[in-house]
Design a protein around this motif. Structure first.
Motif, PDB file in Angstrom:
ATOM      1  N   ALA A   1       0.837  -1.208   0.000  1.00 36.01           N
ATOM      2  CA  ALA A   1       0.000   0.000   0.000  1.00 36.01           C
ATOM      3  C   ALA A   1       0.869   1.255   0.000  1.00 36.01           C
TER       4      ALA A   1
ATOM      5  N   ARG B   1       3.850   1.465  -1.189  1.00 34.28           N
ATOM      6  CA  ARG B   1       4.453   1.552  -2.522  1.00 34.28           C
ATOM      7  C   ARG B   1       3.478   2.202  -3.509  1.00 34.28           C
ATOM      8  N   GLU B   2       2.220   1.778  -3.443  1.00 31.89           N
ATOM      9  CA  GLU B   2       1.247   2.239  -4.424  1.00 31.89           C
ATOM     10  C   GLU B   2       0.809   3.679  -4.185  1.00 31.89           C
ATOM     11  N   ASN B   3       0.595   4.051  -2.941  1.00 32.76           N
ATOM     12  CA  ASN B   3       0.103   5.403  -2.661  1.00 32.76           C
ATOM     13  C   ASN B   3       0.211   5.686  -1.165  1.00 32.76           C
TER      14      ASN B   3
ATOM     15  N   ASP C   1      -0.219   8.444   0.676  1.00 35.06           N
ATOM     16  CA  ASP C   1      -1.289   9.209   1.335  1.00 35.06           C
ATOM     17  C   ASP C   1      -2.512   8.344   1.596  1.00 35.06           C
ATOM     18  N   ALA C   2      -2.883   7.563   0.580  1.00 30.74           N
ATOM     19  CA  ALA C   2      -4.048   6.693   0.749  1.00 30.74           C
ATOM     20  C   ALA C   2      -3.781   5.700   1.869  1.00 30.74           C
ATOM     21  N   ALA C   3      -2.552   5.200   1.947  1.00 33.60           N
ATOM     22  CA  ALA C   3      -2.205   4.254   2.998  1.00 33.60           C
ATOM     23  C   ALA C   3      -2.348   4.899   4.375  1.00 33.60           C
ATOM     24  N   ARG C   4      -1.881   6.150   4.485  1.00 34.08           N
ATOM     25  CA  ARG C   4      -1.975   6.836   5.782  1.00 34.08           C
ATOM     26  C   ARG C   4      -3.420   6.995   6.220  1.00 34.08           C
ATOM     27  N   ALA C   5      -4.286   7.299   5.237  1.00 31.91           N
ATOM     28  CA  ALA C   5      -5.695   7.491   5.565  1.00 31.91           C
ATOM     29  C   ALA C   5      -6.325   6.203   6.079  1.00 31.91           C
ATOM     30  N   LEU C   6      -5.718   5.068   5.734  1.00 29.72           N
ATOM     31  CA  LEU C   6      -6.279   3.786   6.156  1.00 29.72           C
ATOM     32  C   LEU C   6      -5.582   3.246   7.400  1.00 29.72           C
ATOM     33  N   GLY C   7      -4.841   4.105   8.072  1.00 28.60           N
ATOM     34  CA  GLY C   7      -4.251   3.703   9.343  1.00 28.60           C
ATOM     35  C   GLY C   7      -2.864   3.100   9.239  1.00 28.60           C
ATOM     36  N   VAL C   8      -2.205   3.265   8.095  1.00 22.60           N
ATOM     37  CA  VAL C   8      -0.859   2.730   7.929  1.00 22.60           C
ATOM     38  C   VAL C   8       0.161   3.810   8.302  1.00 22.60           C
ATOM     39  N   ASP C   9       1.133   3.437   9.116  1.00 22.08           N
ATOM     40  CA  ASP C   9       2.213   4.357   9.464  1.00 22.08           C
ATOM     41  C   ASP C   9       3.370   4.093   8.498  1.00 22.08           C
TER      42      ASP C   9
END
Lengths: 335, 248
Positions: free
Chosen positions: A189, A191-193, A195-203
């Motif tokens: 996630a 790698r792909e994007n 910002d989108a990852a951060r919005a989904l709770g990824v640090d």
């Protein structure tokens, strides 16, 4: 995909490869294969960070060299057992990875900036290793020949092949396990994007740090193997750009962000490198020309690498009548 | 549930959001509308943690989350969609949604399962194994929504999920959003499609040039002279009144 189905191809490939030293007796061939395995391990390390995490390092030599030097120097200087020093080399490489990762990811370096900073780190290490007294400077380090298994030196090259294959197997299993884990999903996630990852709770910082640490540890293992196989190191070998290039070209040729990509790429690269070496005579640097040409071909015609291309050809061969390749498997466990 | 207190955000000399305070009540759909460049998306970014406010606070359930990064807020239950859709283009729809589901489910199999269920909810079941890059605009909007839902949020920030859809797609989407509210998810939505936002929202805030200029029930806001002027220009409200009087 069930657990068995996920790991079965790895078991099959490793079992098949394990037979090779029993049927091939030529020392030259085994020698070539061992070197290929060592490169494959370094490439597997690169693939974790570059293939799955999208962070393209140009300086995996920093980890390879650290693994190699720690393996060698703790033997020659402190007299420690090489099995232990290889493990310490892996830890040291991982630690170097964590530090470089922290410094560069913390400052938000991405893309070519990250590539450049890793290249710079590896070059600094090379120059320091070349100048320092403890590394033997430009003369290099020689590990004393003492052929005993407990000394990580083997009478037959075939045995070393199995040791190298075991490490490759660990790399394959580790990669597959990551692919099937939450960490793997987060890594892809990021790698792909991001910002989108951060919005989904990824640090993203945490994910990238873990990735570079594992990646560096695996590549350091490759360095440790190299030191034990060739029993000689100098700064140009340990921290030289050659291994950074091999570690990144092999996965790109073989299939970036796939389990088998680095291994396949290493075999293809080394194989063609040797072949052209034979055909063209010993023109210095001819293998690099082949690498470059392959890289261009791969990027232009098979961005998913040799494994991806093989998969496409296989599907076309299986179903020549149906041009649309509808995915047959749902790919998910029943809920 | 959500309280925004005196939030200001400057970009150099530009004040994108100027001293805005608003509250979002739990279990309701709150709308945030305004002309282009009013600062809606910036305000959203501040609430979700992507942009730090120059001044002011953001509170979730009376806890000050102003200093928390987006991933920490996601753990607290804030999920957002992006106005410019941000799919993980190289992954399948299923894998995209599973990334969100992993927030509450560690096991891969479980996350993939949840993804399947959520895809059904937003009408993406048929596309589960397609690469996200191959989706239509409407499909991508649904994917944005699905991923955010997969994090099992309590507060959902929808940034123009209807923009770029055709009327029939909008008609399909409205019940989906209403269904989420009925399931107990609090929603704050930025929307340009006026008809939809009027139909969905129970309370509306109007932003123009970074300032809050009106708030209230949809009918009240729609008649507000300042709102009409913000959208249609100076003097528009008076002209409309005259026109109405003329017809009457």
């Amino acid at each position: 995909m069930s657990r068995v189905a996920a790991y079965l191809p790895i078991a099959a490939v490793v079992a098949l490869a394990a037979v090779v030293p029993l049927v091939v007796t030529s020392n030259t061939v085994i020698n070539f294969l061992v070197f290929t395995l060592i490169v494959a391990v370094a490439a597997q390390g690169w693939n974790l960070l570059g293939g799955y995490g999208g962070q393209y390092s140009f300086g995996h030599a920093a980890f390879f060299g650290t693994g190699a030097y720690v393996t060698a120097l703790l033997q020659t200087q402190a007299g420690w057992n090489p099995w232990a020093t290889v493990l310490l080399g892996i830890l040291a490489g991982a630690a170097v990875g964590a530090v470089i990762g922290f410094l560069s990811f913390r400052s938000g370096l991405r893309g070519s900036y990250f590539a450049l900073i890793t290249l710079a780190f590896a070059e600094v290490f090379r120059i320091l290793a070349n100048a320092a007294g403890i590394t033997g400077g430009a003369a290099g380090v020689l590990i004393r020949l003492d052929v005993r298994p407990e000394n990580f030196q083997f009478a037959s090259r075939g045995t070393f092949f199995w040791v190298g294959l075991a490490v490759v197997a660990i790399g394959l299993v580790l990669t597959r396990a990551i692919e099937r884990s939450r960490f793997g999903a987060h890594l892809v996630a990021v790698r792909e994007n991001e910002d989108a990852a951060r919005a989904l709770g990824v640090d993203p910082l945490r994910v990238k740090l873990l990735a570079i640490t594992l990646s560096a540890g695996l590549t350091a293992a490759s360095g440790g193997l190299y030191a034990q196989y060739f029993l000689f190191l100098d700064a140009g070998i340990a921290y030289g750009a050659w291994i950074s290039v091999e570690a990144l070209v092999a996965p790109i040729i073989g299939g970036i962000g796939t389990v088998f990509g680095p291994l396949v790429g290493a075999v293809v690269l080394q194989g063609l490198g040797h072949l052209t070496g034979h055909l063209a005579g010993e023109i210095p640097g001819i293998s690099l020309v082949v690498f470059g040409a392959l890289l261009i071909l791969a990027v232009a015609f098979a961005p998913d690498g040799a494994t991806g291309m093989a998969g496409r050809l296989w599907r076309r061969w299986r179903r020549p009548a149906t041009p649309t390749t509808t995915p047959t498997a749902t790919g998910g466990e029943r809920c | 549930m959500l309280r925004v207190e005196h939030v200001t955000r400057r970009f150099g000399g530009l004040v994108a959001v100027n001293d805005v305070s608003l509250t979002v009540a739990p279990g309701r759909i709150t709308g945030l509308i305004g002309p282009n460049g009013a600062g809606k998306t910036t305000l959203f970014a501040v609430i979700a943690g992507f942009v730090a406010p120059s001044a002011g606070r953001v509170l979730l359930d009376d806890i000050d989350v102003t200093a928390e990064p987006p991933h920490r807020r996601a753990v607290r239950g804030i999920a957002r969609t992006f106005q410019v859709v941000q799919p993980f283009a190289g992954l399948t729809v299923r894998e995209n949604i599973a990334v969100g589901a992993h927030l509450r489910h560690r096991a891969r199999a479980e996350a993939l399962c949840r993804a399947e269920a959520i895809a059904a909810e937003v009408g993406l079941s048929a596309a589960l194994d397609e690469p996200a890059a191959g989706l239509t605009v409407a499909g991508r909007k649904r994917l944005e929504l699905a991923r955010a839902l997969a994090t099992e949020p309590r507060l959902l920030l929808l940034d123009e999920v209807l923009a770029g859809l055709n009327p029939s797609e909008i008609r399909d989407m409205i019940p989906v959003v209403r269904g989420l509210r009925d399931r107990g998810i609090t929603i704050l939505m930025v929307e340009h499609v006026m008809q939809a936002v009027m139909a969905l929202s129970e309370h509306i805030y109007v932003l123009a040039e970074g300032r809050l200029i009106a708030e209230g029930a949809p009918e009240t806001v729609a008649r507000d002279a300042r709102v009409i002027e913000a959208y249609l220009g100076h003097g528009a409200a008076a002209r409309l009144d005259r026109a109405r009087a003329g017809h009457g």
